[in-house]
Scaffold this motif. Structure first.
Motif, PDB file in Angstrom:
ATOM      1  N   LYS A  78       0.853  -1.188   0.000  1.00  0.00           N
ATOM      2  CA  LYS A  78       0.000   0.000   0.000  1.00  0.00           C
ATOM      3  C   LYS A  78       0.887   1.234   0.000  1.00  0.00           C
ATOM      4  O   LYS A  78       1.929   1.259   0.647  1.00  0.00           O
ATOM      5  CB  LYS A  78      -0.890   0.042   1.244  1.00  0.00           C
ATOM      6  N   LEU A  79       0.423   2.244  -0.719  1.00  0.00           N
ATOM      7  CA  LEU A  79       1.117   3.531  -0.733  1.00  0.00           C
ATOM      8  C   LEU A  79       0.123   4.588  -0.271  1.00  0.00           C
ATOM      9  O   LEU A  79      -0.969   4.706  -0.827  1.00  0.00           O
ATOM     10  CB  LEU A  79       1.617   3.866  -2.138  1.00  0.00           C
ATOM     11  N   PHE A  80       0.495   5.330   0.762  1.00  0.00           N
ATOM     12  CA  PHE A  80      -0.359   6.367   1.327  1.00  0.00           C
ATOM     13  C   PHE A  80       0.180   7.743   0.977  1.00  0.00           C
ATOM     14  O   PHE A  80       1.366   7.909   0.689  1.00  0.00           O
ATOM     15  CB  PHE A  80      -0.424   6.238   2.858  1.00  0.00           C
ATOM     16  N   THR A  81      -0.689   8.730   1.042  1.00  0.00           N
ATOM     17  CA  THR A  81      -0.323  10.129   0.927  1.00  0.00           C
ATOM     18  C   THR A  81      -1.416  10.941   1.603  1.00  0.00           C
ATOM     19  O   THR A  81      -2.423  10.374   2.033  1.00  0.00           O
ATOM     20  CB  THR A  81      -0.098  10.571  -0.539  1.00  0.00           C
ATOM     21  N   SER A  82      -1.230  12.242   1.719  1.00  0.00           N
ATOM     22  CA  SER A  82      -2.256  13.072   2.348  1.00  0.00           C
ATOM     23  C   SER A  82      -2.142  14.498   1.866  1.00  0.00           C
ATOM     24  O   SER A  82      -1.120  14.907   1.306  1.00  0.00           O
ATOM     25  CB  SER A  82      -2.134  13.019   3.876  1.00  0.00           C
ATOM     26  N   THR A  83      -3.211  15.241   2.099  1.00  0.00           N
ATOM     27  CA  THR A  83      -3.236  16.667   1.786  1.00  0.00           C
ATOM     28  C   THR A  83      -4.326  17.334   2.603  1.00  0.00           C
ATOM     29  O   THR A  83      -5.225  16.660   3.116  1.00  0.00           O
ATOM     30  CB  THR A  83      -3.475  16.922   0.285  1.00  0.00           C
ATOM     31  N   ASN A  84      -4.239  18.645   2.707  1.00  0.00           N
ATOM     32  CA  ASN A  84      -5.297  19.384   3.391  1.00  0.00           C
ATOM     33  C   ASN A  84      -6.584  19.356   2.569  1.00  0.00           C
ATOM     34  O   ASN A  84      -6.542  19.302   1.337  1.00  0.00           O
ATOM     35  CB  ASN A  84      -4.892  20.845   3.606  1.00  0.00           C
ATOM     36  N   GLU A  85      -7.708  19.432   3.261  1.00  0.00           N
ATOM     37  CA  GLU A  85      -9.016  19.467   2.597  1.00  0.00           C
ATOM     38  C   GLU A  85      -9.108  20.660   1.639  1.00  0.00           C
ATOM     39  O   GLU A  85      -9.771  20.588   0.597  1.00  0.00           O
ATOM     40  CB  GLU A  85     -10.121  19.538   3.647  1.00  0.00           C
ATOM     41  N   SER A  86      -8.423  21.743   1.947  1.00  0.00           N
ATOM     42  CA  SER A  86      -8.464  22.941   1.108  1.00  0.00           C
ATOM     43  C   SER A  86      -7.645  22.804  -0.177  1.00  0.00           C
ATOM     44  O   SER A  86      -7.796  23.613  -1.095  1.00  0.00           O
ATOM     45  CB  SER A  86      -7.951  24.150   1.894  1.00  0.00           C
ATOM     46  N   ASN A  87      -6.789  21.788  -0.282  1.00  0.00           N
ATOM     47  CA  ASN A  87      -5.917  21.628  -1.445  1.00  0.00           C
ATOM     48  C   ASN A  87      -6.620  20.777  -2.510  1.00  0.00           C
ATOM     49  O   ASN A  87      -6.357  19.583  -2.647  1.00  0.00           O
ATOM     50  CB  ASN A  87      -4.577  21.015  -1.025  1.00  0.00           C
ATOM     51  N   LEU A  88      -7.482  21.420  -3.266  1.00  0.00           N
ATOM     52  CA  LEU A  88      -8.254  20.709  -4.294  1.00  0.00           C
ATOM     53  C   LEU A  88      -7.374  20.200  -5.427  1.00  0.00           C
ATOM     54  O   LEU A  88      -7.658  19.150  -6.009  1.00  0.00           O
ATOM     55  CB  LEU A  88      -9.365  21.607  -4.824  1.00  0.00           C
ATOM     56  N   THR A  89      -6.304  20.911  -5.740  1.00  0.00           N
ATOM     57  CA  THR A  89      -5.392  20.475  -6.794  1.00  0.00           C
ATOM     58  C   THR A  89      -4.768  19.125  -6.437  1.00  0.00           C
ATOM     59  O   THR A  89      -4.733  18.211  -7.262  1.00  0.00           O
ATOM     60  CB  THR A  89      -4.299  21.535  -7.038  1.00  0.00           C
ATOM     61  N   ALA A  90      -4.277  18.980  -5.217  1.00  0.00           N
ATOM     62  CA  ALA A  90      -3.680  17.709  -4.790  1.00  0.00           C
ATOM     63  C   ALA A  90      -4.737  16.607  -4.762  1.00  0.00           C
ATOM     64  O   ALA A  90      -4.457  15.471  -5.167  1.00  0.00           O
ATOM     65  CB  ALA A  90      -3.023  17.852  -3.420  1.00  0.00           C
ATOM     66  N   GLN A  91      -5.935  16.920  -4.324  1.00  0.00           N
ATOM     67  CA  GLN A  91      -7.001  15.914  -4.300  1.00  0.00           C
ATOM     68  C   GLN A  91      -7.287  15.391  -5.713  1.00  0.00           C
ATOM     69  O   GLN A  91      -7.430  14.179  -5.910  1.00  0.00           O
ATOM     70  CB  GLN A  91      -8.275  16.486  -3.688  1.00  0.00           C
ATOM     71  N   ARG A  92      -7.341  16.286  -6.690  1.00  0.00           N
ATOM     72  CA  ARG A  92      -7.572  15.863  -8.085  1.00  0.00           C
ATOM     73  C   ARG A  92      -6.400  15.032  -8.600  1.00  0.00           C
ATOM     74  O   ARG A  92      -6.599  14.031  -9.295  1.00  0.00           O
ATOM     75  CB  ARG A  92      -7.802  17.079  -8.974  1.00  0.00           C
ATOM     76  N   LEU A  93      -5.172  15.440  -8.255  1.00  0.00           N
ATOM     77  CA  LEU A  93      -3.993  14.672  -8.671  1.00  0.00           C
ATOM     78  C   LEU A  93      -4.054  13.257  -8.114  1.00  0.00           C
ATOM     79  O   LEU A  93      -3.870  12.285  -8.843  1.00  0.00           O
ATOM     80  CB  LEU A  93      -2.707  15.371  -8.210  1.00  0.00           C
ATOM     81  N   PHE A  94      -4.316  13.127  -6.830  1.00  0.00           N
ATOM     82  CA  PHE A  94      -4.354  11.798  -6.214  1.00  0.00           C
ATOM     83  C   PHE A  94      -5.445  10.932  -6.832  1.00  0.00           C
ATOM     84  O   PHE A  94      -5.225   9.757  -7.112  1.00  0.00           O
ATOM     85  CB  PHE A  94      -4.524  11.896  -4.700  1.00  0.00           C
ATOM     86  N   ALA A  95      -6.618  11.502  -7.059  1.00  0.00           N
ATOM     87  CA  ALA A  95      -7.713  10.739  -7.681  1.00  0.00           C
ATOM     88  C   ALA A  95      -7.328  10.300  -9.094  1.00  0.00           C
ATOM     89  O   ALA A  95      -7.561   9.150  -9.478  1.00  0.00           O
ATOM     90  CB  ALA A  95      -8.992  11.567  -7.694  1.00  0.00           C
ATOM     91  N   SER A  96      -6.685  11.191  -9.863  1.00  0.00           N
ATOM     92  CA  SER A  96      -6.299  10.842 -11.235  1.00  0.00           C
ATOM     93  C   SER A  96      -5.222   9.760 -11.260  1.00  0.00           C
ATOM     94  O   SER A  96      -5.092   9.046 -12.253  1.00  0.00           O
ATOM     95  CB  SER A  96      -5.825  12.080 -11.995  1.00  0.00           C
ATOM     96  N   ALA A  97      -4.469   9.636 -10.185  1.00  0.00           N
ATOM     97  CA  ALA A  97      -3.413   8.619 -10.092  1.00  0.00           C
ATOM     98  C   ALA A  97      -3.917   7.324  -9.461  1.00  0.00           C
ATOM     99  O   ALA A  97      -3.136   6.411  -9.230  1.00  0.00           O
ATOM    100  CB  ALA A  97      -2.233   9.171  -9.293  1.00  0.00           C
ATOM    101  N   GLY A  98      -5.214   7.249  -9.156  1.00  0.00           N
ATOM    102  CA  GLY A  98      -5.789   6.010  -8.640  1.00  0.00           C
ATOM    103  C   GLY A  98      -5.809   5.872  -7.137  1.00  0.00           C
ATOM    104  O   GLY A  98      -6.108   4.798  -6.615  1.00  0.00           O
ATOM    105  N   PHE A  99      -5.505   6.930  -6.418  1.00  0.00           N
ATOM    106  CA  PHE A  99      -5.588   6.896  -4.955  1.00  0.00           C
ATOM    107  C   PHE A  99      -7.048   7.075  -4.532  1.00  0.00           C
ATOM    108  O   PHE A  99      -7.811   7.756  -5.216  1.00  0.00           O
ATOM    109  CB  PHE A  99      -4.741   8.004  -4.331  1.00  0.00           C
ATOM    110  N   VAL A 100      -7.422   6.469  -3.405  1.00  0.00           N
ATOM    111  CA  VAL A 100      -8.767   6.620  -2.856  1.00  0.00           C
ATOM    112  C   VAL A 100      -8.660   7.136  -1.427  1.00  0.00           C
ATOM    113  O   VAL A 100      -7.665   6.903  -0.734  1.00  0.00           O
ATOM    114  CB  VAL A 100      -9.559   5.286  -2.885  1.00  0.00           C
ATOM    115  N   ARG A 101      -9.700   7.843  -0.999  1.00  0.00           N
ATOM    116  CA  ARG A 101      -9.716   8.369   0.373  1.00  0.00           C
ATOM    117  C   ARG A 101      -9.684   7.224   1.363  1.00  0.00           C
ATOM    118  O   ARG A 101     -10.369   6.228   1.216  1.00  0.00           O
ATOM    119  CB  ARG A 101     -10.983   9.197   0.609  1.00  0.00           C
ATOM    120  N   SER A 102      -8.879   7.395   2.388  1.00  0.00           N
ATOM    121  CA  SER A 102      -8.705   6.371   3.411  1.00  0.00           C
ATOM    122  C   SER A 102      -9.105   6.864   4.790  1.00  0.00           C
ATOM    123  O   SER A 102      -9.401   6.066   5.665  1.00  0.00           O
ATOM    124  CB  SER A 102      -7.241   5.915   3.424  1.00  0.00           C
ATOM    125  N   GLY A 103      -9.082   8.160   5.003  1.00  0.00           N
ATOM    126  CA  GLY A 103      -9.418   8.686   6.318  1.00  0.00           C
ATOM    127  C   GLY A 103      -9.151  10.166   6.416  1.00  0.00           C
ATOM    128  O   GLY A 103      -8.857  10.831   5.417  1.00  0.00           O
TER     129      GLY A 103
END
Length: 183
Positions: free
Chosen positions: A139-164
């Motif tokens: 498993k590979l984890f990462t995180s970002t602030n809720e306010s960082n929409l750019t990082a959220q879109r990047l992670f989703a486009s790379a196949g990451f899913v919300r974990s917590g």
């Protein structure tokens, strides 16, 4: 980026480079992506392990590091531990990613930086793909602030899913944790 990908064939190639160092041989992950494998080609991105000589150029493309010296300390530490992957496009730093393996014994991308002129050109996804390949865990984890929409879109486009979510790190701006299952 989807439009660009539809207009040209994208060739991806992995290589393992062996080089000598004082402790013996080391293997460096190298990732080429673009319409050719030529390292100087404008469309080609090379991702490889960063070296100490490149730290100043890496920090120069990181606006946050300009006013937060602790970022430079974190990058220097990661480079010394060979936990930093560097993206190069046309001979220039395009971005970098820090990858650790101490997040509950899983891989963790603690930082993704893409140079301003390279944003929205696939560099972030390529850095995450290289981190996935270098990750030593299932498993590979990462995180970002809720306010960082750019990082959220990047992670989703790379196949990451919300974990917590982790509250109270930055008051009023929860840290969103993402995971990608690799094996």
């Amino acid at each position: 980026m989807m439009m660009a990908a539809a207009c040209m064939a994208v060739h991806v190639r992995w290589a393992i480079s062996t080089r000598e160092n004082p402790t013996g041989k080391e293997h460096s992950l190298m990732y080429y992506a673009g319409n050719s494998a030529a390292q100087g080609d404008e469309s080609t991105v090379l991702v490889r392990t960063a070296s100490p000589e490149e730290i100043d150029a890496m920090l120069a493309c990181d606006a946050y590091a300009q006013s937060h010296p602790e970022r430079g300390d974190a990058v220097r530490d990661a480079v010394a531990k060979r936990q930093c992957l560097l993206a190069i496009r046309a001979g220039q730093v395009a971005g970098y990613v820090l990858l650790r393996h101490d997040f509950f014994d899983y891989g963790f991308v603690s930082l993704v930086v893409v140079a301003p002129g390279q944003q929205r050109r696939g560099v972030g996804r390529r850095l995450l793909a290289a981190a996935e390949s270098a990750c030593q865990t299932a498993k590979l984890f990462t995180s970002t602030n809720e306010s960082n929409l750019t990082a959220q879109r990047l992670f989703a486009s790379a196949g990451f899913v919300r974990s917590g979510q982790i509250d109270h790190l930055d008051e009023g701006d929860p840290e969103l944790v993402y995971v990608k299952f690799l094996r």
